[in-house]
Design an enzyme around this catalytic site. Structure first.
Site, PDB file in Angstrom:
ATOM      1  N   ALA A   1       3.869  10.215  31.466  1.00  5.16           N
ATOM      2  CA  ALA A   1       3.698  11.553  32.048  1.00  5.16           C
ATOM      3  C   ALA A   1       5.051  12.239  32.152  1.00  5.16           C
ATOM      4  O   ALA A   1       6.092  11.581  32.225  1.00  5.16           O
ATOM      5  CB  ALA A   1       3.036  11.477  33.419  1.00  5.16           C
ATOM      6  N   ASP A   2       5.012  13.560  32.151  1.00  4.27           N
ATOM      7  CA  ASP A   2       6.245  14.321  32.338  1.00  4.27           C
ATOM      8  C   ASP A   2       5.908  15.635  33.034  1.00  4.27           C
ATOM      9  O   ASP A   2       4.883  16.253  32.738  1.00  4.27           O
ATOM     10  CB  ASP A   2       6.935  14.609  31.001  1.00  4.27           C
ATOM     11  CG  ASP A   2       8.356  15.085  31.223  1.00  4.27           C
ATOM     12  OD1 ASP A   2       9.217  14.245  31.551  1.00  4.27           O
ATOM     13  OD2 ASP A   2       8.616  16.294  31.119  1.00  4.27           O
ATOM     14  N   THR A   3       6.775  16.043  33.957  1.00  4.30           N
ATOM     15  CA  THR A   3       6.567  17.276  34.723  1.00  4.30           C
ATOM     16  C   THR A   3       7.771  18.186  34.576  1.00  4.30           C
ATOM     17  O   THR A   3       8.911  17.727  34.692  1.00  4.30           O
ATOM     18  CB  THR A   3       6.355  16.957  36.221  1.00  4.30           C
ATOM     19  OG1 THR A   3       5.208  16.101  36.354  1.00  4.30           O
ATOM     20  CG2 THR A   3       6.131  18.223  37.037  1.00  4.30           C
TER      21      THR A   3
ATOM     22  N   ALA B   1       2.283  16.996  31.854  1.00  2.27           N
ATOM     23  CA  ALA B   1       1.573  16.421  30.712  1.00  2.27           C
ATOM     24  C   ALA B   1       1.357  14.943  30.993  1.00  2.27           C
ATOM     25  O   ALA B   1       2.202  14.273  31.595  1.00  2.27           O
ATOM     26  CB  ALA B   1       2.395  16.597  29.439  1.00  2.27           C
TER      27      ALA B   1
END
Length: 200
Positions: free
Chosen positions: A70-72, A107
């Site tokens: 995940a990435d923010t 994501a």
């Protein structure tokens, strides 16, 4: 969990907490990838690429291993705010966000065997107006230093967020409804803390 093993390819304590919240036992194995944004890459593409790369970096051909990446990113005026480099950088970001709306893009990617699926969640967030002494006091707590946009909605930052439109858990760093949908797409069924796999 009937043979399912889950790896979270992230060092984020918030993501660990969210998997614990919904009863998904997991191990943490942070992916070591280059997180440099590419020229002309949109924030959405950037976040999704990193999520996919994180999941892929840990993924194996073992069909029982489920990897989550995940990435923010925080976006305001088409500028991407990642994690602050230092206290001065955190103050700059918080002043930029003060009293204004911004977008949080998270994501998430799920890998199992040869399958990799990903999705994006976008959330509108509005800050109340912050005084300089409040910004200084918040930074002194240490909370902003490891978070995109220099704040955490689930901690002390809860009192600077005026409203959100969208998935609260995406702002924390892991959109849980999206995650469960992606797991289903790679043949893993989640039912309130239990995981079951279907044959490929």
């Amino acid at each position: 969990m009937s043979g399912c093993r889950v790896v979270l390819a992230s060092a984020s304590p918030r993501r660990r907490d969210l998997l614990d919240l919904i009863g998904i036992a997991h191990e943490v194995r942070p992916a070591n990838i280059d997180e440099t944004m590419r020229p002309r890459e949109t924030p959405r593409r950037y976040a999704e690429r990193l999520a996919r790369e994180k999941a892929s970096a840990i993924a194996t051909r073992d069909p029982d291993l489920i990897t989550i990446g995940a990435d923010t990113v925080v976006v305001i005026n088409r500028k991407v705010l990642g994690k602050p480099a230092d206290a001065t950088d955190a103050a700059r970001m918080l002043r930029m966000l003060s009293g204004r709306e911004h977008t949080v893009i998270t994501a998430v990617a799920v890998s199992r065997g040869r399958k990799l699926r990903s999705a994006i969640e976008e959330v509108r967030v509005k800050f109340r107006r912050l005084r300089d002494d409040e910004i200084d006091a918040y930074i002194a707590m240490g909370e902003p230093m490891d978070k995109a946009g220099a704040y955490g909605i689930q901690g002390y930052g809860a009192i600077i967020v005026e409203r959100i439109e969208g998935d609260y858990f995406a702002v924390m760093g892991l959109p849980l409804v999206r995650l469960v949908g992606l797991m289903r797409d790679v043949g893993v069924r989640y039912q309130f803390g239990k995981l079951a796999t279907s044959p490929d």
